[in-house]
Enzyme design. Structure first.
Site, short mmCIF file in Angstrom:
data_model
loop_
_atom_site.label_atom_id
_atom_site.label_comp_id
_atom_site.label_asym_id
_atom_site.label_seq_id
_atom_site.Cartn_x
_atom_site.Cartn_y
_atom_site.Cartn_z
N LYS A 134 -1.38 7.91 -0.45
CA LYS A 134 -0.73 7.27 -1.61
C LYS A 134 -0.78 8.25 -2.77
CE LYS A 134 1.07 3.18 -2.29
NZ LYS A 134 1.50 2.29 -1.21
N1 GLU Z 1 4.82 2.00 -0.65
C1 GLU Z 1 5.14 1.26 0.52
C2 GLU Z 1 3.91 0.57 1.09
O1 GLU Z 1 2.98 0.28 0.38
C3 GLU Z 1 5.90 2.08 1.56
C4 GLU Z 1 5.24 3.30 2.04
C5 GLU Z 1 6.16 4.17 2.89
O2 GLU Z 1 7.28 3.77 3.17
O3 GLU Z 1 5.71 5.26 3.24
O4 GLU Z 1 3.85 0.22 2.23
#
Ligand code: GLU
Length: 550
Positions: A240
Site C-alpha cells: 500500500k
Molecule cells: N485499493 C484497492 C484495495 O484496497 C485495490 C488494490 C488494487 O487493485 O491493487 O483493495
C-alpha cells in the site's frame, strides 16, 4: 487547508512581537489559525493545562518568569506530543538552535519573518512531529495486528512466521516538495510505500491520498492486501502507499505535480514485476495515468503494467473502475443464496459515496434491492421509500456532495449506520463500527466495502448478535481481482471484454466465498476468522516452500 482552524498558542512577552505574529498569522492564506496568547510562562502553561487542544506552540524562550532552555524544558514537559516552534531574536539564534537540538521542531527569527514562511513552518513542524511520534502508532495498524494475532493463535502459527508477518518486509518514507499553483508557495508532504510480503510474487495495493495517512495506516492496509490476495489466490503479496494531505483542497495541476513527484520518489520500489500500485481513497484513473506516464518517461518506453486502475485507453481493464462495488454485490448475492434471502425483497444502506459506495449502491438498486440511505463526508441522506440512485448520482455530479439532496431526509453518518435495514455496507473509512455503536447496528448482513471498518470489539458484539459479517478482505476484493486481470492483459497483450471480466470476477469471488463458508462451518469460525486463516495459511505454505535465505 479547509476545515477547522489550526489552534496555536503563542507564549511571548513583548507586545510588539506578539502583535507582529498575530498579523502574520492572519495573512497565512492557505489555512486559518485560531491564536491565543500568553505573556508569561505561567499563563502559557496554565492555558496548555486547561485541557484545550492546541496544535502548535510558538515559544519565546526569554520571558519575565523563565529564562532560556528552562523555558523550553518546562513547555516540553507540559506538552510532550505537541510541535514547538521557537521564536528567536536575531542575537538569540544559538539559544534557539540548542532548543531545536533538545527536541523543538524548528526556530524562526522574528525580525525577518513573513507570513508565508511562518505558515509553512507551522505546517511542517506538525508534519515532523507526526513523523517522529506517531508513524506506527495508528489504530488501523493495531487492528490489523490484533486480527492477525487472533487468527495466528487459532491456527497455531509457528512463532517465527508470526514475527515475520507481524510487520511489513519493506517500508519507505519519503518527504518531498511540490509547487502550488500560485508559483510562490512550495509545500512539503510525507509519502509512504509499504510492502508487507514479498514471497508470493510482485506486491500489489493501492495509493491513498488522505490527511490521516501514516506509516501504520499504510502498513495495516498493506497487511490486509496480503491476506486479500492470498484469499483470492492471486499471485501477489500485499502493499500500500499513500501521501498525507487532503486532495480536496488541491487543483488538478497541483495533484498532477504531487503525483509525479511522489512517483519518482518511490520509483525504485515499483515496477510491473516488483510492486504494482492501484487507486484507493483520494486517487483515481487519472492519478494512475500520471504514475504510468512518469514511470514510462523514466524507462523510455510505455509500461502500462506498472499500475492498474488506469484509463482503458492506456491499457486499463474494462470493468476495473466499478469492480470493487460490483464485487461487493456479487459476494452479497452468494451470501443471500446461502442464507435463503430474496434480494429484491431487501433493503440496503451504504456508507460512503466514493468509487466503492456509489457503485455498490447502484448495483444493489439494479438487482431490485431498495437502497434506503447513502452518505459521504457531508453526511447522509435517507428515504424510507428508497432512493432513486441515478438521480442521486446525477445530483452529486452537479453539486459534488450529497448535502442538500431534496428527495430525502438528512441524517448524520453515525445515524445512517444505525438505520434498520437488511444489508449495511460501510464503504468509507476504517474504524466506523466500534464498541460504542455495534449494539445499535440493525442489519442482517454487514458487507464491508471499506478496509478495516469494524474494530475487534465490535466484531465480537456483531457475532453475538447474529449479524452475518462479510469481511473486507472478501467483500472488497473485487477491485484487486480485476486489477489482476488488468495486469495479465497488460503483460500478455490481451484484451478481454466486460462480460469476460465480470464472469471471471463472479467465479473467483463465489469460489472464495464457498471456501470460506465451508471452513467457517467446519471449524466453527466466523467468516472474518475463516478468511484470515485461509489467507495466512497460503502465505505460510509459500514461505515454508521457499525456505530461508541464506
Ligand atoms: N485499493 C484497492 C484495495 O484496497 C485495490 C488494490 C488494487 O487493485 O491493487 O483493495
Amino acid at each position: 487547508m479547509s476545515g477547522k482552524p489550526l489552534r496555536a498558542l503563542l507564549i511571548e512577552d513583548n507586545p510588539i512581537h506578539a502583535r507582529l505574529i498575530e498579523k502574520l498569522l492572519e495573512e497565512v492564506g492557505s489555512y486559518d489559525v485560531a491564536l491565543q496568547t500568553g505573556g508569561t510562562l505561567a499563563t502559557g502553561l496554565e492555558m496548555l493545562g486547561r485541557g484545550e487542544d492546541f496544535d502548535v506552540v510558538l515559544l519565546d524562550l526569554v520571558l519575565p518568569d523563565s529564562q532560556e532552555m528552562d523555558t523550553y524544558f518546562r513547555v516540553r514537559a507540559a506538552v510532550p506530543e505537541l510541535p514547538v516552534l521557537i521564536l528567536s531574536g536575531i542575537d538569540d539564534v544559538t539559544l534557539a538552535s540548542r532548543a531545536v537540538e533538545a527536541g523543538a521542531q524548528d526556530y524562526l527569527v522574528k525580525t525577518s519573518l513573513d507570513a508565508q514562511t511562518l505558515g509553512r513552518s507551522i505546517r511542517y513542524a506538525r508534519e515532523i512531529t507526526h513523523a517522529q511520534r506517531s508513524e506506527w502508532n495508528s489504530p488501523s495498524f493495531r487492528l490489523a495486528q490484533q486480527q492477525f494475532l487472533k487468527a495466528a493463535e487459532l491456527m497455531s502459527l509457528d512463532d517465527n512466521l508470526r514475527q515475520r508477518l507481524l510487520f511489513p518486509q519493506r517500508t519507505q518514507i519519503v518527504s518531498f516538495p511540490f509547487r502550488r499553483d500560485n508559483e510562490q508557495e512550495v509545500e512539503t508532504v510525507f509519502g509512504y510505500r509499504v510492502q508487507h510480503v514479498l514471497s508470493m510474487g510482485p506486491t500489489k495495493g493501492g495509493i491513498r491520498y488522505h490527511p490521516d495517512v501514516n506509516l501504520g495506516e499504510t502498513g495495516a492496509l498493506a497487511m490486509w492486501m496480503t491476506w486479500k490476495c492470498a484469499l483470492m489466490q492471486l499471485p501477489f503479496g500485499g502493499a500500500k502507499g499513500g501521501v498525507r494531505f487532503d486532495p480536496t483542497d488541491f487543483s488538478r495541476s497541483e495533484l498532477q505535480r504531487l503525483t509525479r513527484r511522489y512517483t519518482s520518489e518511490i520509483i525504485g520500489m515499483i515496477g510491473p514485476d516488483k510492486d504494482i500500485p492501484a487507486p484507493d481513497m483520494g486517487t483515481d484513473e487519472q492519478t494512475m495515468a500520471w504514475i504510468m506516464d512518469t514511470y514510462s518517461q523514466q524507462v523510455g518506453y510505455a509500461v502500462p503494467a506498472v499500475v492498474t486502475g488506469k484509463p482503458v485507453v492506456l491499457g486499463g481493464s474494462e470493468g476495473r473502475s466499478e469492480a470493487t462495488g460490483r464485487g461487493l454485490v456479487y459476494v452479497v448475492e452468494e451470501a443471500a443464496r446461502r442464507l435463503e434471502i430474496d434480494l429484491p425483497q431487501t433493503t440496503a444502506v451504504v456508507q460512503g459515496f466514493g468509487n466503492v459506495g456509489r457503485n455498490a449502491a447502484r448495483f444493489f438498486s439494479e438487482l431490485g434491492v431498495t437502497v434506503l440511505g447513502v452518505s459521504d463526508v457531508t453526511g447522509g441522506i435517507f428515504n424510507p421509500r428508497g432512493l432513486h440512485l441515478d438521480d442521486v448520482i446525477d445530483y452529486t455530479r452537479r453539486h459534488r456532495f450529497l448535502e442538500g439532496y431534496p428527495e430525502a431526509e438528512a441524517v448524520t453518518n453515525e445515524e445512517l449506520l444505525e438505520l434498520q435495514c437488511d444489508i449495511l455496507a460501510p464503504c468509507a473509512l476504517q474504524g466506523q463500527i466500534h464498541g460504542g455503536n455495534a449494539n445499535q447496528i440493525q442489519c442482517r448482513i454487514l458487507a464491508e466495502g471499506a478496509n478495516g471498518p469494524t474494530t475487534l470489539d465490535a466484531d465480537e458484539i456483531l457475532q453475538d448478535r447474529g449479524i452475518y459479517v462479510l469481511p473486507d478482505i472478501l467483500a472488497n476484493a473485487g477491485g484487486v481481482t480485476v486489477s489482476y486481470f488488468e495486469w495479465v492483459q497488460d503483460t500478455q497483450n490481451y484484451m478481454w471484454t466486460l462480460e469476460q471480466i465480470n464472469e471471471r470476477l463472479r467465479r473467483i469471488l463465489a469460489d472464495a466465498y464457498e471456501r470460506l463458508a465451508g471452513r467457517a462451518e467446519n471449524e466453527g469460525y466466523d467468516l472474518r476468522t475463516a478468511a484470515l486463516v485461509e489467507g495466512i495459511s497460503r502465505v505460510r505454505e509459500a514461505k515454508l516452500a521457499r525456505g530461508l535465505f541464506p
